[in-house]
Each structure stands twice: as C-alpha cells, then as structure tokens.
Design an enzyme around this catalytic site. Structure first.
Site, PDB file in Angstrom:
ATOM      1  N   GLY A   1      14.869  60.192  30.116  1.00  0.00           N
ATOM      2  CA  GLY A   1      15.173  59.727  31.470  1.00  0.00           C
ATOM      3  C   GLY A   1      13.922  59.242  32.170  1.00  0.00           C
ATOM      4  N   ASN A   2      14.026  58.957  33.448  1.00  0.00           N
ATOM      5  CA  ASN A   2      12.844  58.601  34.224  1.00  0.00           C
ATOM      6  C   ASN A   2      12.981  59.178  35.621  1.00  0.00           C
ATOM      7  OD1 ASN A   2      14.023  56.512  36.116  1.00  0.00           O
ATOM      8  ND2 ASN A   2      14.572  55.611  34.139  1.00  0.00           N
TER       9      ASN A   2
END
Ligand code: CTP
Length: 224
Positions: free
Chosen positions: A33-34
């Site tokens: 993810g980020n």
C-alpha cells in the site's frame, strides 16, 4: 442554499473523482500500500457536491466519512479502481487524485506465505498496473476535462508538464511535497497547477480551501 455565481458553473456537471491509496494483495493477510490519506480527493469531492455537481467518488481503502450529496464507490486494488472509474463514464470531468499503485504482485498467493527454514530472502514479482488517468484521457467517452495529480520533489514544472503531455491531460496539479506541512497525511497542502498555456499556484492552505480553489480553476478551464 444559494451558490456564488462562479460556483454555479459546476451545477449539474458529472464529475468522477478517484481518491485514496490502492492496496495490492500479496496473500490473504498482506498487501502493498502507500500512505495516501485520501483527504485531498475527498475534499474535492465534497466541494464539488456543495456546488451541486453530480459527483461520484471512487475511493480506495481509507477511513474517511462519506461527504454529503455524492455517490461513493469503494474499491481496494488498482485493477478495481480502473474498472470502477471506467464504469462511471461518460462524465464531464475526471479528477484522478488517487495514489494508485504503479505495480501489483503478479499473482496473489492463495494461502498465507510461510517463512522457510534457512531461507533469508523473498522475491515478489511485480507487474505494472494500468494507468487509469491515461486510459480515461484516451477513452472514446473522454470527459471534457481530465485532471491529474503528480507528486514531485524537484523539477516540478518539467516533470508535471511531461505528465500533462504524455497522459494527454487538460490540467495537472503538482503537490509541492517539499513544503513543510504539505502532502500526504497532512491537512494542509500546496499545489502548482499547469495546463497547456498557463499555470497557477494554489495554497499553501487547508485541503478544504485548496479543493475550492482547484474547483474554481476546473470550472474556468471547462468553460474556456
Ligand atoms: N495514476 C493512475 N493510474 C496509475 C498510476 C497513476 O491513474 N496506475 C494517476 C494518479 O491518480 C495521478 C497521476 O496518475 O493523478 C500520477 O502520475 P504518476 O505518473 O504515477 O506520477 P507519480 O506518482 O508522481 O510517479 P512518477 O513521478 O514516479 O512517475
């Protein structure tokens, strides 16, 4: 409720906005993810809904409440976001404010990946995701205005204009990430917005205020 005359220019316009991160699954318990909070995209969607636009917010995995007066479609991965955005065309405006993963695992392991005795490395094979923004801009049902975002630390204008041209966008809003208190997870932000023959600096300001300034510019360009 009455709208400022400038605000009324977006009334009834169909605006699709994508926001937040995407999560790319590795196995049933892990993902890539980020750190995008989705705040900027949600603020733009909320501000557009306040101007009586017909707003669809395609949201990645975030913990934000749904703003009033719009339709929200929740997605998780880049592939899901791509499909959800295309399903909302035709539209007058598309704003790609999501931090879409550029790469996704080639395959999702069907069960949890276990450590192996004596093996100290793990290699994940990643493949490029489809560029949603470029795809929308090249679509047969292309919105009249396609707006992208770019996170740049240096050579802001050069890189942002490169993306404007390459992805065939009408506007690109570059996050000035070097500025204190702006960018990911922050409530404040500063944008440098470019189009073919112009530019405008917005902020630094709270993301809600910045959203309104960006919508003013979108309305201007839509009617230029
Ligand atoms: N974007 C997209 N689909 C992707 C990747 C990005 O729609 N698969 C959109 C984002 O929503 C954003 C813009 O493209 O509007 C960002 O462009 P990108 O080329 O990914 O720029 P950066 O994230 O700044 O990456 P880099 O500078 O490393 O190319």
């Amino acid at each position: 409720m009455s709208l400022r005359r400038e605000d009324a220019r977006l009334a009834g316009q169909r605006i699709v906005i994508s926001a937040g991160p995407t999560f790319e699954d590795i196995d049933p318990v892990r993902f890539i993810g980020n750190r995008s909070s989705g705040k900027m995209g949600f603020a733009i969607a909320a501000a557009a809904a306040r101007r009586a636009a017909d707003v669809v917010l395609v949201a990645g995995p975030v913990t934000l409440p749904t703003p009033m007066g719009l339709r929200r479609v929740d997605v998780r991965s880049a592939a899901q976001m791509h499909a959800a955005v295309l399903a909302e065309l035709p539209a007058d405006v598309y704003v790609g404010a999501a931090a879409v993963a550029d790469f996704t695992p080639q395959r999702v392991a069907p069960s949890k990946i276990k450590k192996q005795a004596g093996v100290d490395t793990l290699t994940l094979e990643l493949v490029r995701t489809t560029d949603i923004l470029a795809d929308v801009a090249a679509h047969a049902q292309r919105p009249r205005l396609v707006v992208g975002f770019a996170a740049e630390t240096d050579h802001v204008e050069q890189y942002a204009r490169g993306k404007l041209e390459k992805k065939k966008l009408d506007l690109i809003a570059a996050n000035r990430v070097g500025i204190a208190g702006s960018g990911f997870e922050s409530d404040d932000n500063a944008l440098m917005v470019y189009w073919r023959d112009g530019e405008r600096a917005l902020g630094p300001a709270p993301k809600t205020q910045l959203a309104d300034a960006l919508l003013d510019l979108i309305a201007e360009r839509l009617h230029a």
